[in-house]
Structures are given as C-alpha cells and as structure tokens.
Design an enzyme around this catalytic site. Structure first.
Site, PDB file in Angstrom:
ATOM      1  N   GLY A   1      -6.688   1.332  -2.969  1.00  0.00           N
ATOM      2  CA  GLY A   1      -6.924  -0.021  -3.457  1.00  0.00           C
ATOM      3  C   GLY A   1      -6.846  -1.061  -2.364  1.00  0.00           C
TER       4      GLY A   1
ATOM      5  N   GLY B   1       0.802  -1.219   0.000  1.00  0.00           N
ATOM      6  CA  GLY B   1       0.000   0.000   0.000  1.00  0.00           C
ATOM      7  C   GLY B   1       0.826   1.256   0.000  1.00  0.00           C
ATOM      8  N   VAL B   2       0.126   2.393  -0.006  1.00  0.00           N
ATOM      9  CA  VAL B   2       0.802   3.680   0.014  1.00  0.00           C
ATOM     10  C   VAL B   2       1.193   4.022   1.442  1.00  0.00           C
ATOM     11  CG1 VAL B   2      -0.411   4.546  -1.983  1.00  0.00           C
ATOM     12  CG2 VAL B   2      -1.388   4.916   0.285  1.00  0.00           C
ATOM     13  N   GLY B   3       2.020   5.021   1.567  1.00  0.00           N
ATOM     14  CA  GLY B   3       2.373   5.525   2.891  1.00  0.00           C
ATOM     15  C   GLY B   3       3.778   5.120   3.288  1.00  0.00           C
ATOM     16  N   ASN B   4       4.252   5.761   4.330  1.00  0.00           N
ATOM     17  CA  ASN B   4       5.615   5.544   4.807  1.00  0.00           C
ATOM     18  C   ASN B   4       5.811   4.152   5.362  1.00  0.00           C
ATOM     19  OD1 ASN B   4       6.745   8.161   4.356  1.00  0.00           O
ATOM     20  ND2 ASN B   4       5.411   8.916   5.986  1.00  0.00           N
ATOM     21  N   VAL B   5       4.821   3.682   6.104  1.00  0.00           N
ATOM     22  CA  VAL B   5       5.017   2.417   6.794  1.00  0.00           C
ATOM     23  C   VAL B   5       5.082   1.263   5.795  1.00  0.00           C
ATOM     24  CG1 VAL B   5       4.098   0.853   8.539  1.00  0.00           C
ATOM     25  CG2 VAL B   5       3.940   3.322   8.894  1.00  0.00           C
TER      26      VAL B   5
ATOM     27  N   LYS C   1       0.939  10.073  17.106  1.00  0.00           N
ATOM     28  CA  LYS C   1       1.035  11.370  17.791  1.00  0.00           C
ATOM     29  C   LYS C   1       1.772  11.237  19.130  1.00  0.00           C
ATOM     30  CE  LYS C   1      -1.374  13.178  14.435  1.00  0.00           C
ATOM     31  NZ  LYS C   1      -0.580  13.749  13.333  1.00  0.00           N
TER      32      LYS C   1
ATOM     33  N   GLU D   1      -0.512  -1.663  -6.981  1.00  0.00           N
ATOM     34  CA  GLU D   1      -0.941  -0.428  -7.645  1.00  0.00           C
ATOM     35  C   GLU D   1       0.223   0.475  -7.959  1.00  0.00           C
ATOM     36  OE1 GLU D   1      -4.498  -0.069  -4.505  1.00  0.00           O
ATOM     37  OE2 GLU D   1      -2.412  -0.613  -4.145  1.00  0.00           O
TER      38      GLU D   1
HETATM   39  C1  COA Z   1      -3.367   4.800   6.836  1.00  0.00           C
HETATM   40  C2  COA Z   1      -2.305   5.672   6.212  1.00  0.00           C
HETATM   41  C3  COA Z   1      -2.722   7.109   6.265  1.00  0.00           C
HETATM   42  C4  COA Z   1      -0.982   5.493   6.990  1.00  0.00           C
HETATM   43  O1  COA Z   1      -0.013   6.265   6.352  1.00  0.00           O
HETATM   44  P1  COA Z   1       1.553   6.127   6.660  1.00  0.00           P
HETATM   45  O2  COA Z   1       2.251   7.179   5.907  1.00  0.00           O
HETATM   46  O3  COA Z   1       1.996   4.729   6.438  1.00  0.00           O
HETATM   47  O4  COA Z   1       1.612   6.273   8.216  1.00  0.00           O
HETATM   48  P2  COA Z   1       2.010   7.412   9.198  1.00  0.00           P
HETATM   49  O5  COA Z   1       2.281   6.692  10.479  1.00  0.00           O
HETATM   50  O6  COA Z   1       3.060   8.289   8.628  1.00  0.00           O
HETATM   51  O7  COA Z   1       0.608   8.179   9.378  1.00  0.00           O
HETATM   52  C5  COA Z   1       0.123   9.155   8.512  1.00  0.00           C
HETATM   53  C6  COA Z   1      -0.610  10.191   9.339  1.00  0.00           C
HETATM   54  O8  COA Z   1      -1.733   9.616  10.016  1.00  0.00           O
HETATM   55  C7  COA Z   1      -1.650   9.839  11.404  1.00  0.00           C
HETATM   56  N1  COA Z   1      -2.208   8.722  12.143  1.00  0.00           N
HETATM   57  C8  COA Z   1      -1.754   7.449  12.130  1.00  0.00           C
HETATM   58  N2  COA Z   1      -2.514   6.700  12.939  1.00  0.00           N
HETATM   59  C9  COA Z   1      -3.455   7.518  13.456  1.00  0.00           C
HETATM   60  C10 COA Z   1      -4.551   7.321  14.345  1.00  0.00           C
HETATM   61  N3  COA Z   1      -4.832   6.103  14.844  1.00  0.00           N
HETATM   62  N4  COA Z   1      -5.337   8.364  14.675  1.00  0.00           N
HETATM   63  C11 COA Z   1      -5.080   9.580  14.175  1.00  0.00           C
HETATM   64  N5  COA Z   1      -4.067   9.827  13.302  1.00  0.00           N
HETATM   65  C12 COA Z   1      -3.264   8.800  12.953  1.00  0.00           C
HETATM   66  C13 COA Z   1      -0.171   9.977  11.651  1.00  0.00           C
HETATM   67  O9  COA Z   1       0.062  10.652  12.875  1.00  0.00           O
HETATM   68  C14 COA Z   1       0.254  10.763  10.455  1.00  0.00           C
HETATM   69  O10 COA Z   1      -0.153  12.097  10.639  1.00  0.00           O
HETATM   70  P3  COA Z   1       0.808  13.298  10.283  1.00  0.00           P
HETATM   71  O11 COA Z   1       0.957  13.239   8.804  1.00  0.00           O
HETATM   72  O12 COA Z   1       0.022  14.475  10.774  1.00  0.00           O
HETATM   73  O13 COA Z   1       2.068  13.008  11.034  1.00  0.00           O
HETATM   74  C15 COA Z   1      -2.039   5.211   4.742  1.00  0.00           C
HETATM   75  O14 COA Z   1      -1.562   3.887   4.766  1.00  0.00           O
HETATM   76  C16 COA Z   1      -3.289   5.268   3.906  1.00  0.00           C
HETATM   77  O15 COA Z   1      -3.690   6.310   3.425  1.00  0.00           O
HETATM   78  N6  COA Z   1      -3.970   4.101   3.730  1.00  0.00           N
HETATM   79  C17 COA Z   1      -5.223   4.012   3.023  1.00  0.00           C
HETATM   80  C18 COA Z   1      -5.026   3.817   1.565  1.00  0.00           C
HETATM   81  C19 COA Z   1      -4.387   2.524   1.215  1.00  0.00           C
HETATM   82  O16 COA Z   1      -4.278   1.632   2.031  1.00  0.00           O
HETATM   83  N7  COA Z   1      -3.980   2.384   0.011  1.00  0.00           N
HETATM   84  C20 COA Z   1      -3.377   1.152  -0.417  1.00  0.00           C
HETATM   85  C21 COA Z   1      -3.235   1.077  -1.828  1.00  0.00           C
HETATM   86  S1  COA Z   1      -3.487   2.575  -2.761  1.00  0.00           S
END
Ligand code: COA
Ligand code: COA
Lengths: 503, 503
Positions: A387, A268-272, A407, A293
C-alpha cells in the site's frame, strides 16, 4: 452446533479440509483471505496442495490464480508454491518459497496497489472468481461472519466469488468481535458516493461480513494461530532513523506545519518501519492517531500506553508475544483498534482527506528521489509495492526510510539511478537513513541530489555519488536530471558481477 | 470607472504594468495565473522582464521563484526566461525558451502533480509567497473577481500571497461570467471534509474569486488574447490510435465493463491526446461527460454537437479558430462547460469517485508497462507530468497513447527500459500506438512484455525488442522483471551517440 458455528444452514455444510479442497479445480481463480500474515485460511490450502501434488504426480495439469488481501504465510503461499500450484499470484507476497518461484520465472506475479485490488476485481481486470476461501472467527446465528485478524479483500471475494469456503478458526480470539467496521457503500462508477469518514476512528459500517448462504459450499474448522515471525528488535541503525524523523516532526510542529498530534500515521511493513514506530514513542508525542494498513508490534506498543489513541487498519500483524499482550488486554485494544476492508484502509479519497503521514520502507533511492520498494537489481522481486503507493501519492507527507547500506555495506541504498521505480520523484518528500534526513520538499532534481548525497548517503559511498553527480552535471546531454546513461545502472551491474557495489 | 473594473477601492489602485512590476523584487516567490497557455497575465511579466534585464545590465542579482497553474506562453515564461529572470519554476512548463534554460542547467525546475500544488503551497513546501499576479475578466462592484480562461491555482495564490497584482484583460469574453465554480471548502488536514461532488457537472462553489482588497497593491489593464498555438491536425497515425481506443471502448461496453456513455473522460495535453478526442467523435458515442484539466480543440468539437454533454476542467486551451467558435456560441457552451480550481479538477477524491477514464500522451513506454511522460533520454525535460499522474493513479482506467516511433523512426517509443519513470507499471492499464492496443489489465510483467511487443511496437523495432526480451528471459538474474542491466538503457545511449536507436 459448535459455539463458533451458530447458523444451522452453514453448519450443515461442515466438512473436512480435504473434502472442501475437492471443490477447487485446475485453472480456477481463487480469492483467499489473508493480509500480512494474518487471517489467512489455515487448513484448506494444505489439503489443496496435497491434491495438486497428487495431480502433478499423475501428470495432470493443476495450477491456480490466487488472489489475496496481501501476504499470507507458509501454510498458504508456501504449501501451494512448493507443489507448483500457483500459476498466477496477486497482489502481494512475502513467502520465500513463492518468491523463489516468481524470481525463477516459474510463476507469474502481479504487484498491485493494495487500494486498487477490490476495484479492479469488480471491474473484471482479473477474470471471474470461482471460489473464495475465507477465514473467520465465528459464524453468527443469522449467518453473518465475525472476521478474524484481517479483513483485506474478504468482503469483495465473498461478493464476487461463485462459491465460498469458510474456515472457522477457533484460535482466533472471540474478543475480536466488535473490532471490525465493514463498509457496504462502495460501488463502481458512475454510482459512487462520498465516503463519509473524517477521522481514523469513525465507524461507517457494520462489524460483520455478509455472505449469501446459497453460495457457501463448505464450512471447515481449523485451530491454528496466525504464524507470524518475529520482528528484528530495533537496532542502533533504526533508532537513528527514528531519531531523525522525530526531530523533523518536532521541527515541523514548531513551525506550525504539523499539528502537535501530527496527522494520522501510516506505517509500512518490514523491520525498519516497525522499528521507526517504536522510536516515535521516545518522541514525547501524545494523542496520535493512525490510519494505516497493518498494525505491527511497534504500533501496538504505541497503542498500549495511549501514545496512539486510535488505530484504523485492515490487519493485525503481530509477533507471538504481541498477540499475547493483545489478547490479555483485549478490552483496552477493542476501543482503540478498528479493522476495515483494505479498499477503505487504502482508499485514495480517505488518505487524501485525512492527510496521512506515510512512513514506508524501501530497497533503494536515487539521487533524484525516485524510490525502488520492490526489486533487487531491477529484476528480482522482494515483496511488492503493497500500500505504499496509496499513501505516498495521496497522503500529505510521504516519508521513506532505509539503512544507508545493505548486505554488510556491499550495497548502497542510495544509487545514481534506481533499478526499478515504484515511487517517482513526484511522490517523495522526506528520505531518511541513519546518516540523516533529506527534506526534498520544493526542490528541483539537482537540489534533491545535493541534499540526498549530503544527508542520506553512507560515507563509504558519498564520494562515489558525488563523483557521478559531478560528471553527470558536466557531460549529461540534458541537465534537468543529469545522468550518464552508460553508467547509471553500473553499480547494480557491478554488484551482480562482483557481489559489491564498491568500485 | 471602466466597465471591467467596477469596484472603487480596487479601481483606485490602477497603474501601469511598469509601475506594478516595481513591486516585485529579487528573490521573491511569485504566484502567477495561467494554465496550458490560458489566463496568464499578459503585461506585467514583460514589464518585469524589462526591469530584470536592466538590473542584470547593472550587474545586480534579480531572480524569481515563479509558480503558476501550469504552462503559460511566450509573454510570461518566454519573456522572463529570456532575461534569466526565473531561478526556480514549478509546476509545469511548455515554453521553449524556459525549457532550454532548464535543460542547460541554468534554471531549476520542479515537476509537480498538478493536483498536489495547492496543498503543498498551503503546507509551506514552497516557502512564503510574496506576490500573486492574476489575470481576471472583470472586477465586480463588491470586489469579487470574474476569472478568465483558466483558474489553475488562482484561488490559492490569492489566499496565500502577501500582495496581489490583478490584470484585467478586456479581451477575455464577458460571456465567461458564470462558467466558473470556485470551491471554498478545502482545508488542511485534520480539518478536511468530504467534497460533495458526484457528477462532472455538479456545482459546489461560487462563480467568483475572492480577494482581500487590502492585499491588492496594483490593478493593471491589459488587452491581448491568450496566445495559443495551433494543434497539428489529426493525421493518419493519431486516427489509428483513436480507432483502436474506440474499438476497445465498444468491446468493453459490450461486455458490461463500461457503461454505454463510458465514464468521465480525462484527456491529456498534446497533439496526440487532442487528436484522439476528435477520433472519439467517430465512435458513435452519445451523452459522454468529461472531468479533466483542460479543454482543447478536440474536446470543444465533441461539446459542439453534444457528443460530450458536460465538461469540467480548469482551463480553456483553444486555438484561435476554436476561440472564435467558442465566443460565437458562448450560450451553447456556458451550460456545458464548468471551470474549477485545479485542486478540484485534479483532486484524488473526485477522480477516484467519478472513476475517470484517463487518456494521456507519453514519450516512451517499456516492455513492462512503465511510462516516461517527461524526459528525452532520461535527462532533458519536455514539459512535465502535469495532471497525468493524478488521473493515471486514481481514475478507473488509465490509458496511454503514443505513435510507436518518433523523429521519423529514429526513436522507438517502446524501449527495453524507460529512461525516466513517471507512471509505474502499477498505473498503466491500456497502452496504444497506431500499431494496436495492449490490454495490460491483470497481467504479470512478462505477460505485459509479450502483449506490448506484439501489439504496440513498430515492426522495425519489434525484432530488436523480441531479441532483448528473449535474452533477458535467459540471462536476467531475476526473472520476475527480466532485464540485462548493462543493456537496458543502451537504446537511448545509441540514440545520443548516433542519432538513432536502430542497431
Ligand atoms: C523494502 C522492504 C523490503 C524493506 O524491508 P525491511 O524489513 O524494513 O528492511 P530490511 O533492511 O530488513 O531489508 C529486507 C531485505 O531486503 C534487503 N535489501 C535492503 N535494501 C536492499 C538493496 N538496496 N538491495 C538489495 N537488497 C536490499 C535486505 O538485505 C534484506 O534482505 P535479507 O532478508 O536477505 O536480509 C519493505 O519495506 C517492503 O517490502 N516494502 C514494500 C512494501 C511496502 O512499502 N508496504 C507498505 C505498506 S503494505
Ligand atoms: C508526452 C507529450 C510530450 C507528447 O506530446 P504530443 O504533442 O502528444 O506528441 P508529439 O508526438 O507531438 O511529441 C511531442 C515532442 O516529443 C517528441 N517525442 C515523442 N516521443 C519521443 C521519444 N520517445 N523520445 C524523444 N522525443 C520524443 C516528439 O518528437 C515531439 O518533438 P518535436 O516537438 O521536437 O517534434 C505530452 O503528452 C506531454 O507533455 N505529456 C505529459 C503531461 C501530461 O500528460 N499532461 C496531461 C494532463 S496536463
């Protein structure tokens, strides 16, 4: 004619971005290219934003329905949102300006499974499409189009839009030519046929997009790179998450439940998710494949040394350094990367057949294995489901990854009840945090709760979860999925009121 | 040898139900036949229950993991639950005794997408299967088995179980021979191939199940009908629901968004879905087809006069009167009904290709289009998700139907936030109650809320929903999906405390 615009009919439609933007009017449904910050139009949206800003200055209404592949960049969503030019947006957004408008209730947003968009557009779910604005690398002599760094829904937009504006971006590497595979065999039911792809590297289409030249109303030149951010370098937390997954995969291989080269990876997308892929490199796996994707930096690393031998995706979402690596060794990557329309990269039929191993990021998960991928405290959207649902539902092993807290520890990513559900308890097999891995396969809700608390929760929140679960076991009316309804969302409520979920 | 047991090796294994039940021991994983009350074993479970009751009487542990196709009947789930013989159950149950044990927390239950069960069993999600108990109509000379009124997971159980007990039920009509189509081409990834079915009536397999005779440890004779209840006759409420759907389908046909013969229908379990099918008969449609899990009375009516010309399913779930009609005109139905394994009837690839039109019952839906199909007040399970998710996610048009209120009006089936999510906002296109139809296609969450309140809510609850929505618009932190977290589940809480959701 320029080297990049080799068809004379289309070359005759060359004009400025400002002129092209004139074609788009208030109320229109506009399909744009762009998927996870790659291959979006670079100059028409800004010219359009200027036009919209002026109209609003005159007190005129000017608001568009904007459909894309997935997320774009500040030049598109950012510019248009800044001038309140987007009234309705789908199917995915990561732009902060656009996100703020959505969460203030100033723009409507529809979060759609990326694999459903083309079918729904064809079926008339989103109304008639007036204009498509599509970035390409080159227009060939015969009028066919060499796509750029993403395909997304471009084939569909070119087919269904009344009018087409093409942006030819001379910064997109000519070496992309040949990396695309556009399938022209999709249809609406009852006319659908099997899609005869059985491995991630199978070619089932052609390298070029087609467009009816009569529909092309403008060709515009641009010269700007995809503006992609940098990924957070994998930190100790994500290395631990990756470590747990690698250990699990090795264990499954030993027990014959996964082949030694795993199954086609989706990430998936994102840093993790990106960091987890890097981590897989340490796993000693070879001959892996990917059916996903988006190719982010982590995947490119794996492709660079043939840990992954073939990757099928719909977009190249790379940081500037990774773009440089990609361009420098484009011949290496050309035989290892295939870009497809997102209706193919995210197709239920293919994901199911290939048995993809999905690894997706998440916002929070609950005791019973429900996952929230999109909303903070149930009401503000972050990005969208993307996706993840296509893969979590139809792949063969659905893994979700997250740090156990967010946070700085004020938020537990494991909660009694998620504040929004994107993936139900039925679609989650493996849940991983830096604390450990919960294997939910074959477990009832209460069994899941015990393993999630034990393996995934942060020690600071474990006793609170334990306490909730015990009291729910005692006092819940039904004990299949024990809950205290008056308290189930109280952690989020407390976070809104005090800035922390801690009691 | 009897007329129904024509293979001498298997005939030599004939024994009583009591003897066969001896083979099953504490802690075993047992796969049984049975899908929506059809084709379950009739005599071994009762003998087993007696054995378990005795063991418990002696103070011995005796608890099984019971896997089926879907729901069975009092003779199976009821008998075994009564003696606390089922420690773990999947993937679907409708038996009241079993349900009570689950909701008291005395048995563990896993609610699984019906289309996922075979794949997950093969992949080892549920552990090794010790014994399969499968009802059949006839054992042929060459040892192949004529299935009975359901197929469910029988092929998979016969393949993966260490030992097999066969029940030959002489009440199952011999005329069933030829109505089944068992596909033997499934495999685990990476060895999967396209499944070459392009219309509901396509035959892609063979009429008989295969079993390794060396694994068969017992053959038992039974002589009892499927014990199926009666459906509630369509009442004014469900006639109205059907009427709204018929009007909508006609409208879509006029606008070219659905073909005149619609798309292959899937119809869920329950009284409402059954009544809606009867209602379709009034719609003046002809040449319809069905690709579904279960053929209930409503579907049989449509087949009886060729409103539906072909129905593919995995089970015949008919009331006693409908069974009579079916047997009386079996030659009519034999050419119109095909029974398949549930991994095929509920296969993502096929549902997506055929573009099934899914019509499923529901417990409650919320303002934003999330659907709860399974839980009362978030904690007590009714039945399970069944195959509704297979169709809602992968079909082309996902419709959910419910009366607008339950329990004489004490419960609104439209609530601020559902207490459990089985189908997310991304998977619901059409929501119908007797009040009207909400067309959610292409709508943002807030747009959905407005149309659901206006078209689906009961007038008694409409002002309360309106009030919640207006205050959420005002006070919600995020305004993409406005909610007041402290209040979102308060309607359910009030129902638990006062017996009514009314304020
Ligand atoms: C869920 C998702 C946002 C995590 O993103 P990430 O970059 O891996 O994770 P991060 O830990 O850097 O979190 C992103 C942000 O969400 C916030 N966050 C994470 N968990 C949280 C929670 N439980 N409650 C509130 N905020 C939260 C983080 O603090 C961070 O915020 P910031 O940008 O203000 O620092 C990302 O995976 C996503 O958009 N997923 C949905 C789409 C998807 O799965 N696509 C797959 C194929 S396209
Ligand atoms: C949701 C479902 C239970 C509705 O069943 P139905 O027979 O059509 O509907 P009914 O209105 O008769 O409701 C069944 C029961 O649920 C109760 N119910 C309905 N809505 C309710 C609500 N919002 N809250 C509490 N109880 C509710 C009814 O009162 C009734 O209870 P009773 O048996 O004590 O009278 C049924 O469709 C189901 O199990 N669906 C999930 C599985 C599925 O969709 N399978 C599809 C393919 S296998």
């Amino acid at each position: 004619m320029s080297e990049r615009i080799r068809n004379s009919i289309l070359a005759s439609k060359l004009m400025s971005a400002e002129q092209a933007a004139e074609i788009i009017r208030d109320g229109m449904v506009v399909g744009m290219s762009g998927f996870t910050g790659a291959g979006y139009p670079k100059v028409v949206p800004a010219a359009l934003a200027a036009r919209i800003g002026e109209a609003h200055g005159r007190g005129d209404r000017f608001s568009l329905n904007v459909l894309t592949g997935a997320s774009t960049a500040p030049e598109l969503d950012g510019e248009l949102a800044r001038v309140d030019g987007i009234g309705f947006r789908l199917p995915f957004n990561t732009d902060p300006t656009m996100r703020a408008k959505i969460n203030k209730g100033e723009a409507e947003y529809m979060d759609v499974h990326l694999g459903h968009v083309a079918q729904q557009a064809w079926s008339g779910f989103y109304g008639k499409m007036d204009v498509a604005v599509i970035e390409v690398t080159t227009i060939l002599e015969d009028g066919r189009l060499v796509p750029s760094t993403s395909i997304g829904n471009n084939k569909t937009w070119l087919d269904i839009a009344d009018k087409v504006i093409i942006e030819v971006n001379s910064q997109q590497p000519l070496g992309l030519d040949g990396m695309h595979d556009i399938y022209f065999g999709t249809a609406l039911p009852p006319h659908r046929k099997p899609i005869l792809l059985t491995a991630p590297g199978d070619r089932i289409g052609e390298p070029y997009l087609r467009v009816d030249p009569a529909k092309v109303v403008a060709v515009v030149e641009s010269n700007a790179p995809d503006r992609l951010g940098h990924f957070t370098p994998p930190d100790a937390i994500s290395k631990k998450i990756a470590g747990h997954l690698v250990e699990f995969f090795r264990h499954e291989i030993r027990h014959g439940r996964l082949p030694p080269d795993l199954l086609p990876l989706q990430s998936g997308v994102g840093n993790v998710a990106n960091a987890v892929l890097s981590g897989l490199r340490e796993g000693g796996f070879t001959g892996l494949t990917s059916f996903t994707e988006v190719i982010q930096d982590g995947m490119l690393e794996l492709l660079s040394d043939d840990t992954i031998t073939i990757a099928s995706a719909t977009a190249l979402s790379l940081s500037p350094e990774a773009v440089q690596e990609f361009v420098d060794r484009i011949d290496h990557y050309r035989s290892r990367v295939l870009l497809r329309p997102q209706e193919i990269s995210n197709h239920a039929e293919l994901i199911r057949r290939l048995g993809c191993l999905g690894i997706n990021g998440m916002v929070e998960g609950d005791l019973y294995g429900n996952i929230n991928s999109t909303h903070v405290a149930g009401t503000s959207i972050i990005n969208g489901i993307g996706g993840s649902g296509d893969f979590a539902r139809n792949g063969s092993l659905s893994c979700f990854v997250t740090p156990s807290v967010a946070k700085g520890g004020a938020i537990s990513c494991i909660v009694p009840m998620v504040s929004h559900v994107d993936h139900t308890e039925h679609d989650v097999a493996i849940l991983v945090t830096e604390q450990g891995l919960a294997d939910l396969r074959g477990l009832s809700p209460k069994q899941r709760a015990r393993t999630i608390i034990e393996h995934c929760a942060h020690p600071d929140y474990r006793p609170m979860l334990q306490d909730y679960f015990q009291r729910a076991l005692q006092d819940s009316r039904g004990k299949h999925t024990p809950h205290l309804l008056g308290e189930a969302l109280s952690w989020h409520q407390r976070f809104l009121e005090t800035g922390s979920m801690r009691a």
